[in-house]
Scaffold this motif. Structure first.
Motif, short mmCIF file in Angstrom:
data_model
loop_
_atom_site.label_atom_id
_atom_site.label_comp_id
_atom_site.label_asym_id
_atom_site.label_seq_id
_atom_site.Cartn_x
_atom_site.Cartn_y
_atom_site.Cartn_z
N ARG A 165 0.83 -1.22 0.00
CA ARG A 165 0.00 0.00 0.00
C ARG A 165 0.86 1.26 0.00
O ARG A 165 0.60 2.19 -0.78
CB ARG A 165 -0.92 -0.01 1.22
N PHE A 166 1.89 1.29 0.85
CA PHE A 166 2.75 2.47 0.93
C PHE A 166 3.37 2.80 -0.43
O PHE A 166 3.30 3.94 -0.91
CB PHE A 166 3.87 2.24 1.95
N VAL A 167 4.00 1.80 -1.04
CA VAL A 167 4.70 2.05 -2.31
C VAL A 167 3.70 2.27 -3.43
O VAL A 167 3.95 3.06 -4.36
CB VAL A 167 5.66 0.88 -2.62
N GLY A 168 2.55 1.61 -3.36
CA GLY A 168 1.50 1.85 -4.35
C GLY A 168 1.00 3.28 -4.30
O GLY A 168 0.74 3.90 -5.34
N ASN A 169 0.87 3.81 -3.08
CA ASN A 169 0.48 5.22 -2.94
C ASN A 169 1.53 6.14 -3.54
O ASN A 169 1.21 7.15 -4.17
CB ASN A 169 0.25 5.56 -1.48
N ASP A 170 2.81 5.81 -3.31
CA ASP A 170 3.89 6.61 -3.89
C ASP A 170 3.82 6.60 -5.42
O ASP A 170 4.03 7.61 -6.08
CB ASP A 170 5.25 6.08 -3.44
N ALA A 171 3.53 5.42 -5.97
CA ALA A 171 3.44 5.30 -7.43
C ALA A 171 2.30 6.14 -7.98
O ALA A 171 2.37 6.66 -9.10
CB ALA A 171 3.26 3.84 -7.82
N ALA A 172 1.24 6.29 -7.18
CA ALA A 172 0.08 7.03 -7.65
C ALA A 172 0.21 8.54 -7.44
O ALA A 172 -0.31 9.32 -8.24
CB ALA A 172 -1.18 6.52 -6.94
N HIS A 173 0.92 8.94 -6.39
CA HIS A 173 0.88 10.35 -6.01
C HIS A 173 2.24 11.04 -5.89
O HIS A 173 2.31 12.27 -5.88
CB HIS A 173 0.16 10.51 -4.67
#
Length: 231
Positions: A165-173
């Motif tokens: 979730r953390f890295v996925g959020n980084d990828a999105a934002h």
């Protein structure tokens, strides 16, 4: 042509690679040129795995025998193989097909170097796992914690899901121009995604299958003991 041994990039088993009888035209880059730094004639060759039958491409060279005209042997010496790992990830039937498809897309993105897309699909997979367990309300943080609260995952699997979730959020934002997601980071995230799939679907299914097999064996043994001998 010789039969080199390696680990197949498709089935991941140590195997003998079988040369294809009719090699394509890319087989040899040169047979007499002097403008290469190789211990012979560089080229490519196609092989199939003796185990799974999948085709792999190898880059290597044909050793030089020496003498006038630079005669080369027929044997091919591989220096590298493609693919080194399966291009398409497959999951067991215990993983719901729609979730397996999304997870496979994550691995597919990774295989072509699309690290950001791979991480985004990994995050999507984790959220889909929670929804498949009937956890549909709240943020992804809440969904992951609820998986743990319902004893559907162990603590380390919960933590793995949060890392995705953390890295996925980084990828999105996040600012991926100045701080891009590296290949190693994306690969690690996919491993954690697979850990979640294993914890929620694969490991429980394997355990249930083993339990059923053990009980069936016990029942068969009891039936055999209770059956009176005849004759």
């Amino acid at each position: 042509m010789n039969n080199p041994q390696t680990r197949c990039g498709w089935c991941r088993h140590a195997t003998v690679m079988m040369p294809v009888d009719h090699q394509p035209m890319i087989q040899r880059a040169s047979v007499t040129g002097d403008d290469f730094d190789a211990p012979g004639s560089p080229g490519w060759a196609v092989f199939t795995c003796a185990g799974c039958g999948s085709a792999s491409l190898s880059q290597g060279f044909y050793p030089e025998l020496g003498g006038p005209g630079k005669v080369y042997t027929h044997d091919f010496i591989p220096l590298g193989w493609y693919p080194q790992e399966p291009l398409v990830k497959e999951y067991p039937d215990s993983v719901p097909p729609k979730i397996a498809k999304v997870a496979t897309e994550a691995h597919g993105s990774m295989s072509v170097g699309h690290h950001q897309a791979a991480v985004l699909m990994a995050r999507t997979t984790v959220e889909a796992v929670a929804k498949a367990q009937g956890i549909t309300q709240g943020s992804l943080v809440a969904k992951i914690d609820e998986l743990y609260n319902r004893h559907l995952v162990y603590e380390h699997v919960r933590d793995a899901a949060h890392e995705v979730r953390f890295v996925g959020n980084d990828a999105a934002h996040a600012d991926l121009v100045n701080n891009p997601i590296s290949e190693d980071e994306a690969r690690a995230i996919l491993e954690l995604m697979d850990m979640v799939l294993d914890g929620v679907f694969i490991a429980p299914a394997k355990t249930a299958a083993q339990k059923a097999a053990r009980q069936a064996k016990k029942a068969a043994a009891a039936t055999s003991t209770d059956t009176p001998a005849t004759g």
